[in-house]
Scaffold this motif. Structure first.
Motif, PDB file in Angstrom:
ATOM      1  N   THR A  99      52.409  28.484  -0.105  1.00 35.64           N
ATOM      2  CA  THR A  99      53.029  29.146  -1.256  1.00 35.64           C
ATOM      3  C   THR A  99      52.344  30.477  -1.556  1.00 35.64           C
ATOM      4  O   THR A  99      53.007  31.487  -1.811  1.00 35.64           O
ATOM      5  CB  THR A  99      52.910  28.258  -2.514  1.00 35.64           C
ATOM      6  OG1 THR A  99      53.118  26.917  -2.153  1.00 35.64           O
ATOM      7  CG2 THR A  99      53.904  28.663  -3.574  1.00 35.64           C
ATOM      8  N   THR A 128      47.108  30.938  -8.782  1.00 37.03           N
ATOM      9  CA  THR A 128      47.340  31.633  -7.508  1.00 37.03           C
ATOM     10  C   THR A 128      48.361  32.744  -7.658  1.00 37.03           C
ATOM     11  O   THR A 128      48.265  33.792  -7.025  1.00 37.03           O
ATOM     12  CB  THR A 128      47.706  30.631  -6.375  1.00 37.03           C
ATOM     13  OG1 THR A 128      47.174  31.120  -5.153  1.00 37.03           O
ATOM     14  CG2 THR A 128      49.181  30.394  -6.239  1.00 37.03           C
ATOM     15  N   SER A 169      57.291  31.519 -12.951  1.00 37.20           N
ATOM     16  CA  SER A 169      57.469  30.129 -12.533  1.00 37.20           C
ATOM     17  C   SER A 169      58.698  29.575 -13.248  1.00 37.20           C
ATOM     18  O   SER A 169      58.857  29.774 -14.454  1.00 37.20           O
ATOM     19  CB  SER A 169      56.250  29.291 -12.928  1.00 37.20           C
ATOM     20  OG  SER A 169      55.236  29.437 -11.971  1.00 37.20           O
ATOM     21  N   CYS A 200      57.570  25.884  -7.391  1.00 33.70           N
ATOM     22  CA  CYS A 200      56.707  24.739  -7.055  1.00 33.70           C
ATOM     23  C   CYS A 200      57.023  23.503  -7.893  1.00 33.70           C
ATOM     24  O   CYS A 200      57.000  22.387  -7.388  1.00 33.70           O
ATOM     25  CB  CYS A 200      55.244  25.115  -7.237  1.00 33.70           C
ATOM     26  SG  CYS A 200      54.603  26.025  -5.826  1.00 33.70           S
ATOM     27  N   HIS A 201      57.296  23.703  -9.178  1.00 29.67           N
ATOM     28  CA  HIS A 201      57.541  22.554 -10.053  1.00 29.67           C
ATOM     29  C   HIS A 201      59.018  22.336 -10.325  1.00 29.67           C
ATOM     30  O   HIS A 201      59.380  21.594 -11.230  1.00 29.67           O
ATOM     31  CB  HIS A 201      56.758  22.703 -11.361  1.00 29.67           C
ATOM     32  CG  HIS A 201      55.287  22.596 -11.136  1.00 29.67           C
ATOM     33  ND1 HIS A 201      54.630  21.387 -11.107  1.00 29.67           N
ATOM     34  CD2 HIS A 201      54.366  23.536 -10.856  1.00 29.67           C
ATOM     35  CE1 HIS A 201      53.351  21.591 -10.843  1.00 29.67           C
ATOM     36  NE2 HIS A 201      53.165  22.890 -10.684  1.00 29.67           N
TER      37      HIS A 201
HETATM   38  C1  PLP Z   1      53.263  27.157  -9.791  1.00 30.66           C
HETATM   39  C2  PLP Z   1      52.390  26.955  -8.594  1.00 30.66           C
HETATM   40  N1  PLP Z   1      52.328  27.921  -7.641  1.00 30.66           N
HETATM   41  C3  PLP Z   1      51.554  27.766  -6.538  1.00 30.66           C
HETATM   42  C4  PLP Z   1      50.816  26.614  -6.350  1.00 30.66           C
HETATM   43  C5  PLP Z   1      49.923  26.380  -5.174  1.00 30.66           C
HETATM   44  O1  PLP Z   1      49.952  27.299  -4.156  1.00 30.66           O
HETATM   45  P1  PLP Z   1      49.543  26.821  -2.682  1.00 30.66           P
HETATM   46  O2  PLP Z   1      50.652  25.922  -2.210  1.00 30.66           O
HETATM   47  O3  PLP Z   1      49.432  28.092  -1.917  1.00 30.66           O
HETATM   48  O4  PLP Z   1      48.267  26.080  -2.778  1.00 30.66           O
HETATM   49  C6  PLP Z   1      50.872  25.592  -7.310  1.00 30.66           C
HETATM   50  C7  PLP Z   1      50.079  24.346  -7.106  1.00 30.66           C
HETATM   51  O5  PLP Z   1      50.045  23.436  -7.857  1.00 30.66           O
HETATM   52  C8  PLP Z   1      51.663  25.780  -8.446  1.00 30.66           C
HETATM   53  O6  PLP Z   1      51.706  24.823  -9.399  1.00 30.66           O
END
Ligand code: PLP
Length: 412
Positions: A99, A128, A169, A200-201
């Motif tokens: 991600t 991140t 997000s 992601c969520h």
């Molecule tokens: C909103 C969101 N973005 C990114 C990530 C994680 O990024 P990566 O998959 O590169 O570890 C998470 C991990 O929980 C997340 O909640």
């Protein structure tokens, strides 16, 4: 109507159209798993699929499997399988990298498409996203500003007319707030900004309609609600209208128009493949493929209905504990998780640990949030009823105050 007794929950389980899908997962005895928003459960078919890729495709097929087993095209074939889960067309999604890497690729690509240089992000976004933005603007000479995307400042920040990219997000990892993707995308476009959505969520948790929302770019992981396993490859979406112009910064040979020409200069592939960089983890891809096949049998409308029913049930049960919820009561603004604020400083982590000792697995997000994820494919109403009851007991009887629940593990 939200059930109030265990018997009513059992009746809902008996009538649940998604209940048969639970059989598709390996779930340890005595565990109620409310952390599928961090790491999804193991699909029953995954070990054999992974073994097949290792033993037959790799062991017997050797290098021939790049052609014979479709390894070269996996980023695209898996992207096409995943696309319906995020409301995109099959040729707008690729699977690969992580991600964070995909955030970097899309944010820089979007910055390069604009004559502006500001990335507007969320003050409370997952770190991140903030760190990658820092890296991206550091490299391109741009600047980063942060707002509360659920407040009025978002519109006024966009109205300043200097925002190239809005990075949001879809579901907030710490509160479970679900954002209005079509409205926010429209607002950004009205002010001349492109939008990168972090899913992601939301992928596998809530309905996502990237095409209907007019979204530009999106990224997301597959190890949470998509159940592809720890560190599984992520996905990247780019709207077709941007394919010809988007230039991502990690211009590797898998994103080349003709990789097997082995030409000295880079020429991006015509479609979403230009977002690929190098060779992908084919063994991990096998696990994603197995889990996407399970998703192919799930009715997404049923998933959303059950997700809301489960979160309603947990919120109602947890209310007896007196804990304050950060998760909206309003369905339209709720993801598939419930986030509760610790009742006193330093108690949240200990409460979560005490629950884990009882077999109810959730997690803790600093500084003060207890987080519980609801995965309709493999959770039952009775389990959620029992989990809420356990939470109330742990809080009411002060069980969490025992010293052993305070020692922090590396991963919370
Ligand atoms: C909103 C969101 N973005 C990114 C990530 C994680 O990024 P990566 O998959 O590169 O570890 C998470 C991990 O929980 C997340 O909640």
């Amino acid at each position: 109507m939200t059930p109030t007794t265990r018997e009513e929950c059992a009746a809902l389980d008996a009538a649940d159209p998604l209940a048969p899908l639970r059989e598709e997962f390996v779930l340890p005895e005595g565990v109620i798993y409310l952390d599928g928003n961090s790491l999804g459960a193991l699909p029953r078919s995954t070990p054999a699929r992974v073994a097949d890729v290792v033993e037959r495709e790799w062991g017997q097929g050797l290098v021939r499997s790049w052609n014979d087993a479709g390894w070269w095209d996996k980023p695209r074939t898996l992207g096409a399988m995943l696309a319906p889960l995020v409301g995109a067309d099959p040729d707008e999604v690729v699977v690969g990298d992580g991600t964070s890497a995909n955030l970097f690729k899309t944010v820089v690509a979007a910055l390069r498409m604009s004559d502006r240089d500001v990335v507007l992000g969320e003050a409370g976004n997952f770190p991140t996203d903030l760190y990658v933005t820092e890296g991206a603007v550091g490299l391109t000479g741009g600047t980063q500003r942060r707002v509360d995307p659920d407040g009025p400042e978002l519109a006024s920040e966009l109205a300043r007319g200097d925002v190239a990219v809005l990075l949001l997000s879809h579901v907030d990892y710490r509160t479970g707030v679900l954002r209005d993707m079509p409205a926010l995308t429209r607002l950004a476009h009205e002010h001349g900004a492109l939008v990168v959505w972090d899913l992601c969520h939301s992928a596998g948790a809530v309905p996502v309609d990237l095409s209907g929302s007019g979204a530009d770019f999106a990224v997301g992981c597959t190890y949470k609600y998509l159940n592809a396993g720890p560190g599984a490859p992520a996905f990247l979406h780019a709207a077709r209208r941007h394919h010809a112009r988007a230039e991502q910064p990690l211009s590797g040979w898998h994103g080349h128009a003709r990789p097997f020409d082995f030409a000295p200069g880079y020429e991006p592939a015509p479609g979403v493949s230009r977002f690929l960089s190098g060779s992908q983890p084919l063994v991990a891809d096998a696990a994603l493929e197995a889990s996407l096949e399970v998703w192919g049998r799930a009715d997404l409308a049923q998933v959303r209905t059950k997700s809301l029913a489960l979160t309603d049930l947990f919120l109602a049960g947890a209310a007896e504990s007196g804990l304050v919820s950060l998760t909206p009561a309003e369905h339209a603004r709720r993801g598939s998780q419930v986030c509760l604020v610790e009742p006193e400083e330093g108690s949240g982590y200990a409460i979560v640990r005490a629950l884990i000792e009882r077999g109810v697995i959730g997690d803790f997000r600093a500084p003060d949030v207890m987080r519980f994820g609801f995965t309709p494919l493999y959770l039952s109403y009775t389990e959620v009823f029992d989990a809420a009851r356990a939470l109330v007991e742990v809080v009411r009887n002060g069980e969490w105050r025992q010293e052993r629940f305070r020692a922090r593990s590396q991963v919370t």
